[in-house]
Design a protein around this motif. Structure first.
Motif, mmCIF file in Angstrom:
data_model
loop_
_atom_site.group_PDB
_atom_site.id
_atom_site.type_symbol
_atom_site.label_atom_id
_atom_site.label_comp_id
_atom_site.label_asym_id
_atom_site.label_seq_id
_atom_site.Cartn_x
_atom_site.Cartn_y
_atom_site.Cartn_z
ATOM 1 N N ALA A 39 -125.336 -25.139 -41.048
ATOM 2 C CA ALA A 39 -125.266 -24.971 -39.476
ATOM 3 C C ALA A 39 -125.806 -25.935 -38.803
ATOM 4 O O ALA A 39 -125.477 -26.738 -38.381
ATOM 5 C CB ALA A 39 -124.068 -24.286 -39.520
ATOM 6 N N ASN A 49 -121.750 -31.598 -42.792
ATOM 7 C CA ASN A 49 -121.048 -32.124 -42.001
ATOM 8 C C ASN A 49 -120.913 -30.291 -41.740
ATOM 9 O O ASN A 49 -120.092 -29.381 -42.414
ATOM 10 C CB ASN A 49 -119.503 -32.627 -42.447
ATOM 11 C CG ASN A 49 -119.107 -32.517 -41.675
ATOM 12 O OD1 ASN A 49 -117.893 -31.401 -40.759
ATOM 13 N ND2 ASN A 49 -118.586 -33.726 -40.830
ATOM 14 N N VAL A 50 -120.853 -30.078 -39.993
ATOM 15 C CA VAL A 50 -120.860 -28.570 -39.685
ATOM 16 C C VAL A 50 -119.213 -27.993 -40.295
ATOM 17 O O VAL A 50 -118.928 -26.842 -40.415
ATOM 18 C CB VAL A 50 -121.065 -29.010 -38.829
ATOM 19 C CG1 VAL A 50 -120.792 -27.185 -37.703
ATOM 20 C CG2 VAL A 50 -122.815 -28.990 -38.214
ATOM 21 N N TRP A 51 -118.301 -28.821 -39.432
ATOM 22 C CA TRP A 51 -116.703 -28.584 -39.966
ATOM 23 C C TRP A 51 -116.375 -27.734 -41.650
ATOM 24 O O TRP A 51 -116.405 -26.925 -42.273
ATOM 25 C CB TRP A 51 -115.839 -29.890 -39.897
ATOM 26 C CG TRP A 51 -116.110 -30.068 -38.112
ATOM 27 C CD1 TRP A 51 -116.757 -30.828 -37.120
ATOM 28 C CD2 TRP A 51 -115.448 -29.223 -37.604
ATOM 29 N NE1 TRP A 51 -116.456 -30.707 -35.758
ATOM 30 C CE2 TRP A 51 -115.760 -29.313 -35.483
ATOM 31 C CE3 TRP A 51 -114.470 -27.694 -37.651
ATOM 32 C CZ2 TRP A 51 -114.836 -28.589 -34.353
ATOM 33 C CZ3 TRP A 51 -114.156 -26.650 -36.404
ATOM 34 C CH2 TRP A 51 -113.634 -27.863 -34.832
ATOM 35 N N ILE A 52 -117.311 -28.963 -42.730
ATOM 36 C CA ILE A 52 -117.196 -28.610 -43.766
ATOM 37 C C ILE A 52 -118.091 -26.993 -44.173
ATOM 38 O O ILE A 52 -117.075 -26.536 -45.570
ATOM 39 C CB ILE A 52 -117.451 -29.709 -44.591
ATOM 40 C CG1 ILE A 52 -116.649 -30.830 -44.785
ATOM 41 C CG2 ILE A 52 -117.518 -30.063 -46.303
ATOM 42 C CD1 ILE A 52 -118.050 -32.563 -45.158
ATOM 43 N N LEU A 54 -117.984 -25.297 -41.754
ATOM 44 C CA LEU A 54 -117.035 -23.600 -41.511
ATOM 45 C C LEU A 54 -115.701 -23.218 -42.628
ATOM 46 O O LEU A 54 -115.594 -22.355 -42.993
ATOM 47 C CB LEU A 54 -116.723 -24.233 -40.130
ATOM 48 C CG LEU A 54 -115.540 -23.157 -39.159
ATOM 49 C CD1 LEU A 54 -116.612 -21.935 -39.286
ATOM 50 C CD2 LEU A 54 -114.981 -23.775 -38.380
ATOM 51 N N GLY A 55 -115.084 -24.624 -43.297
ATOM 52 C CA GLY A 55 -113.921 -24.590 -44.040
ATOM 53 C C GLY A 55 -114.441 -23.903 -44.742
ATOM 54 O O GLY A 55 -114.407 -23.112 -45.707
ATOM 55 N N THR A 143 -112.568 -16.097 -40.463
ATOM 56 C CA THR A 143 -112.358 -17.071 -40.094
ATOM 57 C C THR A 143 -113.649 -16.718 -38.601
ATOM 58 O O THR A 143 -114.193 -17.362 -37.684
ATOM 59 C CB THR A 143 -111.061 -17.097 -39.107
ATOM 60 O OG1 THR A 143 -110.084 -17.547 -40.188
ATOM 61 C CG2 THR A 143 -111.283 -18.922 -38.184
ATOM 62 N N GLY A 147 -117.425 -18.293 -37.898
ATOM 63 C CA GLY A 147 -116.972 -19.164 -36.389
ATOM 64 C C GLY A 147 -118.248 -18.397 -35.688
ATOM 65 O O GLY A 147 -118.450 -19.568 -35.153
#
Length: 226
Positions: A39, A49-52, A54-55, A143, A147
């Motif tokens: 991240a 990608n940071v969102w990937i 996280l997911g 999460t 997160g």
């Protein structure tokens, strides 16, 4: 460098997911380190990608926890000799007491203490916490836990965008220090609760380890969330 090259590769997600899954039932593997590193590098423009991140991290964390849950449900927490040692037994008893009072909060808070989260998850499973109730708690806890690490990593990564490895290192140190502080607080709270109340013995309460001798003497229609 090799690390930034690997971080930019799709294989970075696979490696991170594998570490997080193992970390879910074997807490000697630093799963959060992989999340923070990727991240932070991603936020600095040198990684995925940071969102990937996280997911994938949320899903992998849930899978790791599910394995610990399955172990607790299948073999209980008294099957092997090491589980019956004084320190481990106290950890399981502390987990049982906390789960009886506030299972949702306890499962979420325990995520931040490596050894506690495994003990709490296994105890919840052994105490027959229904899967339909466990899954949404696991999702919320994963999460929130993941997160937090991603937010810390993004802040450090952006602050040291010109030095991505330094940003990743600072983020790792920050989460380690917070984890250590949280563990100290949890340990003191546990000791204070142990002095205030006797540990549960599996009888006279809603919790019972199905693998223990007491299971035969406790009605099977008294699940953890009764």
């Amino acid at each position: 460098m090799a690390l930034t090259t690997l971080a930019a590769s799709p294989w970075a997600y696979v490696v991170m997911a594998g570490i997080l899954i193992i970390d879910g039932f074997f807490p000697f593997v630093p799963g959060e380190t992989g999340v923070v590193t990727l991240a932070a590098l991603g936020a600095a423009g040198h990684g995925p990608n940071v969102w990937i991140v996280l997911g994938v991290a949320i899903v992998a964390t849930m899978i790791g926890d599910a394995i610990a849950f399955a172990i607790g449900r299948t073999i209980g927490i008294r099957r092997w000799r090491w589980m019956r040692g004084p320190r481990v037994s106290r950890a399981f008893e502390w987990a049982a007491a906390g789960l009886l009072r506030r299972p949702t909060v306890f499962l979420m808070v325990a995520k931040f203490v490596p050894f506690a989260r495994v003990a709490v998850t296994m105890t919840a499973a052994a105490g027959r916490l229904p899967i339909r109730r466990y899954l949404p708690i696991s999702f919320a806890a994963s999460t929130f836990y993941t997160g937090y690490h991603v937010i810390v990593a993004v802040i450090a990564g952006k602050a040291f965008a010109s030095m991505p490895l330094l940003g990743a290192a600072i983020a790792i140190v920050a989460v380690i220090l917070f984890g250590a502080l949280f563990e100290v607080v949890a340990l003191r709270t546990r000791r204070r609760e142990e002095r205030a109340t006797p540990p549960p013995d599996g009888t006279g309460t809603a919790w019972v380890d199905p693998a223990s001798p007491e299971a035969e003497r406790v009605s099977s229609d008294r699940p953890l969330d009764s």
